[in-house]
Design a protein around this motif. Structure first.
Motif, PDB file in Angstrom:
ATOM      1  N   ARG A 254     -20.935 -17.555 -15.997  1.00  0.00           N
ATOM      2  CA  ARG A 254     -22.078 -18.256 -16.593  1.00  0.00           C
ATOM      3  C   ARG A 254     -22.151 -19.704 -16.072  1.00  0.00           C
ATOM      4  O   ARG A 254     -23.216 -20.211 -15.738  1.00  0.00           O
ATOM      5  CB  ARG A 254     -21.939 -18.242 -18.110  1.00  0.00           C
ATOM      6  CG  ARG A 254     -22.904 -19.114 -18.853  1.00  0.00           C
ATOM      7  CD  ARG A 254     -24.300 -18.527 -18.842  1.00  0.00           C
ATOM      8  NE  ARG A 254     -25.278 -19.529 -19.203  1.00  0.00           N
ATOM      9  CZ  ARG A 254     -25.670 -19.773 -20.431  1.00  0.00           C
ATOM     10  NH1 ARG A 254     -25.200 -19.062 -21.399  1.00  0.00           N
ATOM     11  NH2 ARG A 254     -26.567 -20.711 -20.668  1.00  0.00           N
ATOM     12  N   ALA A 255     -21.001 -20.347 -16.003  1.00  0.00           N
ATOM     13  CA  ALA A 255     -20.971 -21.724 -15.524  1.00  0.00           C
ATOM     14  C   ALA A 255     -21.155 -21.786 -14.012  1.00  0.00           C
ATOM     15  O   ALA A 255     -21.820 -22.679 -13.490  1.00  0.00           O
ATOM     16  CB  ALA A 255     -19.657 -22.384 -15.921  1.00  0.00           C
ATOM     17  N   VAL A 258     -24.880 -21.795 -12.287  1.00  0.00           N
ATOM     18  CA  VAL A 258     -25.823 -22.921 -12.282  1.00  0.00           C
ATOM     19  C   VAL A 258     -26.057 -23.499 -10.874  1.00  0.00           C
ATOM     20  O   VAL A 258     -27.192 -23.576 -10.422  1.00  0.00           O
ATOM     21  CB  VAL A 258     -25.385 -24.001 -13.285  1.00  0.00           C
ATOM     22  CG1 VAL A 258     -26.250 -25.227 -13.163  1.00  0.00           C
ATOM     23  CG2 VAL A 258     -25.461 -23.447 -14.692  1.00  0.00           C
ATOM     24  N   LEU A 328     -30.299 -22.692 -18.514  1.00  0.00           N
ATOM     25  CA  LEU A 328     -28.912 -22.299 -18.277  1.00  0.00           C
ATOM     26  C   LEU A 328     -27.928 -23.308 -18.844  1.00  0.00           C
ATOM     27  O   LEU A 328     -26.888 -22.949 -19.357  1.00  0.00           O
ATOM     28  CB  LEU A 328     -28.658 -22.149 -16.772  1.00  0.00           C
ATOM     29  CG  LEU A 328     -29.186 -20.882 -16.117  1.00  0.00           C
ATOM     30  CD1 LEU A 328     -28.909 -20.904 -14.631  1.00  0.00           C
ATOM     31  CD2 LEU A 328     -28.535 -19.658 -16.739  1.00  0.00           C
TER      32      LEU A 328
ATOM     33  N   HIS B 105     -16.614 -24.328 -24.267  1.00  0.00           N
ATOM     34  CA  HIS B 105     -17.568 -24.012 -23.201  1.00  0.00           C
ATOM     35  C   HIS B 105     -18.859 -24.804 -23.405  1.00  0.00           C
ATOM     36  O   HIS B 105     -19.453 -24.740 -24.480  1.00  0.00           O
ATOM     37  CB  HIS B 105     -17.865 -22.519 -23.204  1.00  0.00           C
ATOM     38  CG  HIS B 105     -18.414 -22.039 -21.890  1.00  0.00           C
ATOM     39  ND1 HIS B 105     -19.611 -22.483 -21.394  1.00  0.00           N
ATOM     40  CD2 HIS B 105     -17.909 -21.204 -20.959  1.00  0.00           C
ATOM     41  CE1 HIS B 105     -19.824 -21.903 -20.219  1.00  0.00           C
ATOM     42  NE2 HIS B 105     -18.801 -21.130 -19.930  1.00  0.00           N
ATOM     43  N   PRO B 106     -19.295 -25.561 -22.383  1.00  0.00           N
ATOM     44  CA  PRO B 106     -20.451 -26.431 -22.586  1.00  0.00           C
ATOM     45  C   PRO B 106     -21.770 -25.684 -22.806  1.00  0.00           C
ATOM     46  O   PRO B 106     -22.720 -26.254 -23.311  1.00  0.00           O
ATOM     47  CB  PRO B 106     -20.514 -27.249 -21.289  1.00  0.00           C
ATOM     48  CG  PRO B 106     -19.782 -26.437 -20.279  1.00  0.00           C
ATOM     49  CD  PRO B 106     -18.720 -25.700 -21.042  1.00  0.00           C
ATOM     50  N   PHE B 107     -21.824 -24.412 -22.432  1.00  0.00           N
ATOM     51  CA  PHE B 107     -23.103 -23.687 -22.473  1.00  0.00           C
ATOM     52  C   PHE B 107     -23.288 -22.840 -23.726  1.00  0.00           C
ATOM     53  O   PHE B 107     -24.339 -22.253 -23.917  1.00  0.00           O
ATOM     54  CB  PHE B 107     -23.252 -22.773 -21.253  1.00  0.00           C
ATOM     55  CG  PHE B 107     -23.287 -23.492 -19.938  1.00  0.00           C
ATOM     56  CD1 PHE B 107     -23.346 -24.875 -19.889  1.00  0.00           C
ATOM     57  CD2 PHE B 107     -23.284 -22.787 -18.747  1.00  0.00           C
ATOM     58  CE1 PHE B 107     -23.379 -25.549 -18.681  1.00  0.00           C
ATOM     59  CE2 PHE B 107     -23.320 -23.452 -17.534  1.00  0.00           C
ATOM     60  CZ  PHE B 107     -23.365 -24.827 -17.501  1.00  0.00           C
ATOM     61  N   TYR B 108     -22.240 -22.713 -24.536  1.00  0.00           N
ATOM     62  CA  TYR B 108     -22.378 -21.882 -25.731  1.00  0.00           C
ATOM     63  C   TYR B 108     -22.289 -22.737 -26.989  1.00  0.00           C
ATOM     64  O   TYR B 108     -21.561 -23.725 -27.032  1.00  0.00           O
ATOM     65  CB  TYR B 108     -21.296 -20.808 -25.766  1.00  0.00           C
ATOM     66  CG  TYR B 108     -21.443 -19.780 -24.666  1.00  0.00           C
ATOM     67  CD1 TYR B 108     -22.498 -18.877 -24.685  1.00  0.00           C
ATOM     68  CD2 TYR B 108     -20.555 -19.731 -23.611  1.00  0.00           C
ATOM     69  CE1 TYR B 108     -22.648 -17.946 -23.676  1.00  0.00           C
ATOM     70  CE2 TYR B 108     -20.694 -18.801 -22.593  1.00  0.00           C
ATOM     71  CZ  TYR B 108     -21.742 -17.909 -22.634  1.00  0.00           C
ATOM     72  OH  TYR B 108     -21.891 -16.988 -21.633  1.00  0.00           O
TER      73      TYR B 108
END
Lengths: 335, 350
Positions: A254-255, A258, A328, B105-108
Motif C-alpha cells: 500500500r505504501a 504511491v 492513497l 501505518h500512515p495510510f490507515y
C-alpha cells in the motif's frame, strides 16, 4: 476538492493556449513557407510562385497573426467556414482547421485516430503495472538472492536496448518468423467493428510496450517495496501477529504503490500523447504516426492538433495522479 | 512458585554480514514473572532491542542465527514455526515501539489499525465488535473523545496520543507480556511522565509482565522491579532495581549512573562520561568486553580483565544480585571512589 480541480483545469487552459500559440508562431515566423504544403497538394506538386501567393493570402498568412490565432481559437469553440481554392468547407466545432495536405477538417481524421492511440496506451500501460509491480514485489521479497539478481540484471539489459530496436526485433520474431496464439497481423481495427481483430492486431504492440516498459516498473516497485518492508510500521504489523500476506500486501505494498502511481500517471499521459515508434513499426494509424507525417509535410493544423492533444493528455493525467495521490495518502492535502 | 512467564536462557543472536559475524547477543539469560517489570538498560548496540525482538520471533530466519532458549508461557520460541509464532505475537506478547509516528501505518486510520490487531486474534469477532473494542482501548489509555478520534489518521494525533494509541494497540488482546522498546524516547519530558504513569496503571490492571527497554536510567528507576544491564551483547549486571541503582557492582553500571545529570543538585557539577566507544560486535574485545574503557582494571591481579571473561555470578550483596566483574570487592571500591558523583536524585527516587 472541487475548487482545486477547477483551479487546475484553468491552469491547464493557460498551458494549452501557450502550447498552441508557440506552434502557431513557429509556422508564422519560421523559415519555411507555411502555405506551400497546401499549394503543393492542390496543384499536384506544380505550385508556382503566383499560386503560392494566392494560397498564402487565402490561408491568412498576410493578415496579422493575432487575428488569425483569434480565428483559430474561435473555430475550436464555434466552428467556422474555411475557403481554400475558391471552395468553402464547413468546419464544425471543435474546428482545428483543414489539413494542408488533404484539405479535410483535421478533427474528422483525428476522431478515427484517437481510439487507436488510446487502445495502445491503455493496453501497454496496463501491462506496465500488471507485469512490473508483481515482479518487483516478488523480487523485493527475495532481495539479494540469485533469482533477484538475475531478474534485476536481465531487466537492465532489456531496458538498455534502444526501444525502436527492441520493437523491430519483436516485430521480426513474433510477427514475421513465429506466430503467437491470439496475435494476428499487426494493425488497427476498431474495437466496435471486430473485437477479436482489434485485440489480435494490437496484441504485439502491447506486449512490446509492456515488456519494455515494465522493466522500469519492476525497478520502481522493487525499490519502493524494499524500502517499505524495512519501515517501522511493517515491523508493527508483523508484531501484531498478522499473516505474511497481510504484512506484505496490506501494509508494505500500500505504501510502496504511491511513488509507482505517480510515475505511472505521467507515463500514461506520455503514451496517450503518441507512441511514434510503436505505431510506425506495428502499422497502427494513431496520433503519433499522424504527428510524425504532419511534421514532414509541414501540415500546421495537424501538428497543432496533435500538440494540443498531447498537452491535454499530460494535463489530465497529471491532475488524475494528484487526485489519486490524495486518495492513497491521507496526509496529502490538496490546495 | 510457578515458572516465570518468560524465561530466556543462553540466548545468542548472530547476524552474518559481509564484514563478518555480528555477535549481537551472547549467552543472555533472564526471566520475567507475571506482574513484574524488568528494565533492560544499555547503550545503542548493546543488544537490548535485538534480544527482545527475538522473544517475538521477529528476526528474519535468513539473516539471523539464533541459539539458546526462549520460553514464553512454557512454549519454546526459538525455532518455532511462523504460524505458531503468529499466534503468540500480539496475543501472548505485545510490543510497543519507540517512534509511534513511524510505527503506526500512515495510510490507515488509528482505529482500523487497532481493530486489525484485535480481529487477527479474534477471527469470529465482527468488525463492529473490533471497532467498539478499539474505542474502548483508546478511552482506557486516556484519549479524549475516543469515539471520534478512532477515525483519525496517525498524523492527526499528537506525539503523546500516538504513543498512547500504540499502547492501546499493544494491550488490545490482553497480552501476558508487554515489551516496551524505548517507549518514551521520542516524547518530551512531561508527556514522558504521563506515558510511564499510564504504563504502570495498565500493568497493575492487566497484571501483565513488562519488559521496558531503555537507555534512560530515570525511566528505569521509576518503572522497573528488576534491572538487567547489557554491554556488548551480554548481561553484565542483573538484580533488584533498588540494589542495582544504589549498590551497583559492575564498573559499567557505575559509569551509566555517573553520567546521569543531577538536575536538583549542584548544576556546576560535571557529568562523568564513560571514556571510549561501545565495543565492536564484529570483533569483541578479549576478556571482559568493558576492560578497554574500565578505570578499575588496575585493581585486578595480573591481566585477568583482558584475558578472561568474568562469569555473571552472585556478588557480595546476595544471591539475587549478579555481576560480571573480576573485582574482588566491588562494593568497597564503589563506596570509597565512585559514589559521590552518582546522581543523588535518582537514588532517592528508588
Amino acid at each position: 476538492m472541487f475548487a482545486y480541480i477547477v483551479k487546475r483545469l484553468l491552469a491547464g487552459l493557460v498551458v494549452l493556449t501557450l502550447v498552441s500559440l508557440s506552434i502557431f508562431l513557429l509556422f508564422w515566423y519560421g523559415p519555411s513557407e507555411p502555405a506551400r504544403a497546401m499549394c503543393d497538394s492542390k496543384t499536384s506538386n506544380r505550385c508556382s510562385p503566383e499560386k503560392l501567393e494566392v494560397f498564402t493570402e487565402e490561408l491568412g498568412y498576410n493578415n496579422p497573426w493575432a487575428s488569425e490565432f483569434g480565428n483559430y481559437v474561435g473555430g475550436i469553440v464555434t466552428g467556422r467556414d474555411i475557403t481554400v481554392a475558391g471552395q468553402t468547407t464547413r468546419c464544425e466545432a471543435p474546428c482545428l482547421g483543414l489539413s494542408y495536405s488533404t484539405g479535410k477538417p483535421v478533427w474528422e481524421d483525428m476522431q478515427s485516430r484517437i481510439p487507436a492511440t488510446v487502445s495502445i496506451a491503455v493496453g501497454g500501460a496496463s501491462l506496465y503495472l500488471l507485469l512490473g509491480v508483481p515482479i518487483g514485489v516478488a523480487a523485493s521479497k527475495r532481495r539479494g538472492t540469485v533469482a533477484d539478481k538475475t531478474l534485476v540484471s536481465s531487466f537492465l539489459v532489456i531496458s538498455s536496448i534502444p526501444y525502436y530496436l527492441f520493437a523491430l526485433l519483436v516485430f521480426l520474431y513474433f510477427a514475421v518468423l513465429y506466430e503467437l496464439p491470439f496475435v494476428g497481423q499487426p494493425g488497427y481495427t476498431p474495437l466496435t467493428e471486430n473485437p477479436a481483430e482489434w485485440f489480435g492486431g494490437l496484441a504485439l504492440a502491447w506486449i512490446c510496450l509492456g515488456v519494455f516498459g515494465c522493466t522500469a516498473y519492476t525497478r520502481y516497485s522493487r525499490g519502493a517495496m524494499v524500502e517499505a518492508l524495512s519501515e517501522d510500521y511493517v515491523r508493527t504489523a508483523k508484531a501484531k501477529g498478522l499473516p505474511q500476506r497481510a504484512v506484505v500486501y496490506k501494509h508494505a505494498l500500500r505504501a510502496a504503490l504511491v511513488p509507482v502511481v505517480t510515475i505511472f500517471g505521467i507515463d500514461f499521459g506520455t503514451l496517450l500523447a503518441g507512441t511514434i515508434f510503436t505505431e510506425k513499426i506495428f502499422d497502427i494509424n494513431g496520433i503519433g504516426l499522424w504527428a510524425l507525417n504532419a511534421v514532414g509535410q509541414k501540415d500546421l493544423p495537424i501538428v497543432q492538433a496533435t500538440a494540443l492533444f498531447a498537452a491535454i493528455a499530460l494535463i489530465v493525467s497529471n491532475l488524475v495522479v494528484d487526485l489519486l495521490y490524495s486518495v492513497l495518502d491521507p496526509r496529502v492535502r490538496l490546495s | 512458585m510457578t515458572e516465570p512467564f518468560l524465561v530466556v536462557e543462553d540466548l545468542t543472536v548472530k547476524f552474518p554480514t559481509e564484514d563478518g559475524l555480528v555477535n549481537a547477543v551472547t549467552e543472555l539469560s533472564y526471566s520475567v514473572e507475571q506482574g513484574r517489570t524488568l528494565g533492560i538498560v544499555g547503550e545503542s548496540g548493546s543488544g537490548k532491542s535485538v534480544s527482545s525482538m527475538a522473544v517475538l520471533g521477529l528476526h528474519d530466519a535468513r539473516t539471523a542465527r539464533i541459539t539458546g532458549s526462549i520460553k514464553v508461557g512454557g512454549q519454546e520460541v526459538v525455532g518455532l514455526g511462523e504460524s505458531k509464532l503468529r499466534k503468540l505475537r500480539g496475543r501472548e506478547v505485545a510490543m510497543i515501539f519507540q517512534d509511534a509516528l513511524a510505527a503506526l501505518h500512515p495510510f490507515y486510520k488509528v482505529g482500523s489499525q487497532l481493530a486489525e490487531a484485535y480481529l487477527v486474534h479474534h477471527p469470529s469477532a465482527s468488525k463492529r465488535d473490533a471497532r467498539r473494542k478499539a474505542i474502548e482501548m483508546l478511552d482506557r489509555v486516556g484519549i479524549p473523545q475516543p469515539d471520534r478520534r478512532v477515525d483519525d489518521f496517525p498524523h492527526q494525533f499528537s506525539g503523546g496520543m500516538r504513543q498512547r494509541a500504540m499502547i492501546a494497540m499493544g494491550l488490545i488482546n490482553d497480552p501476558k507480556l508487554l515489551i516496551a522498546d524505548e517507549p518514551t524516547t521520542a516524547l518530551d519530558v512531561t508527556v514522558q511522565a504521563q506515558i510511564l504513569d499510564l504504563l504502570q496503571d495498565l500493568q497493575r490492571e492487566f497484571d501483565s509482565a513488562v519488559i521496558i527497554i531503555t537507555h534512560d536510567l530515570g525511566v528505569i528507576a521509576e518503572m522497573a522491579d528488576d534491572i538487567l544491564v547489557m554491554y556488548g551483547g551480554r548481561g553484565v549486571e542483573h538484580g533488584p532495581a533498588k540494589e542495582v541503582l544504589t549498590r551497583p557492582l559492575m564498573p559499567y553500571t557505575w559509569g551509566l549512573l555517573s553520567s546521569v545529570p543531577d538536575v536538583a543538585g549542584d548544576t556546576a557539577a560535571k557529568l562523568v562520561p564513560i571514556p571510549g566507544n561501545p565495543p565492536s560486535l564484529l570483533d569483541p574485545p578479549s576478556g571482559c568486553a568493558f576492560h578497554p574503557r574500565c578505570a578499575h582494571v588496575g585493581k585486578v591481579q595480573g591481566n585477568l580483565c583482558s584475558t578472561t571473561l568474568p562469569r555473571l555470578e552472585p556478588g557480595p550483596s546476595g544471591p539475587g544480585h549478579l555481576t560480571r566483574c573480576h573485582l574482588s570487592d566491588p562494593a568497597a571500591v564503589f563506596e570509597t571512589e565512585v559514589l559521590p558523583v552518582i546522581a543523588p536524585d535518582l537514588l532517592e527516587e528508588s
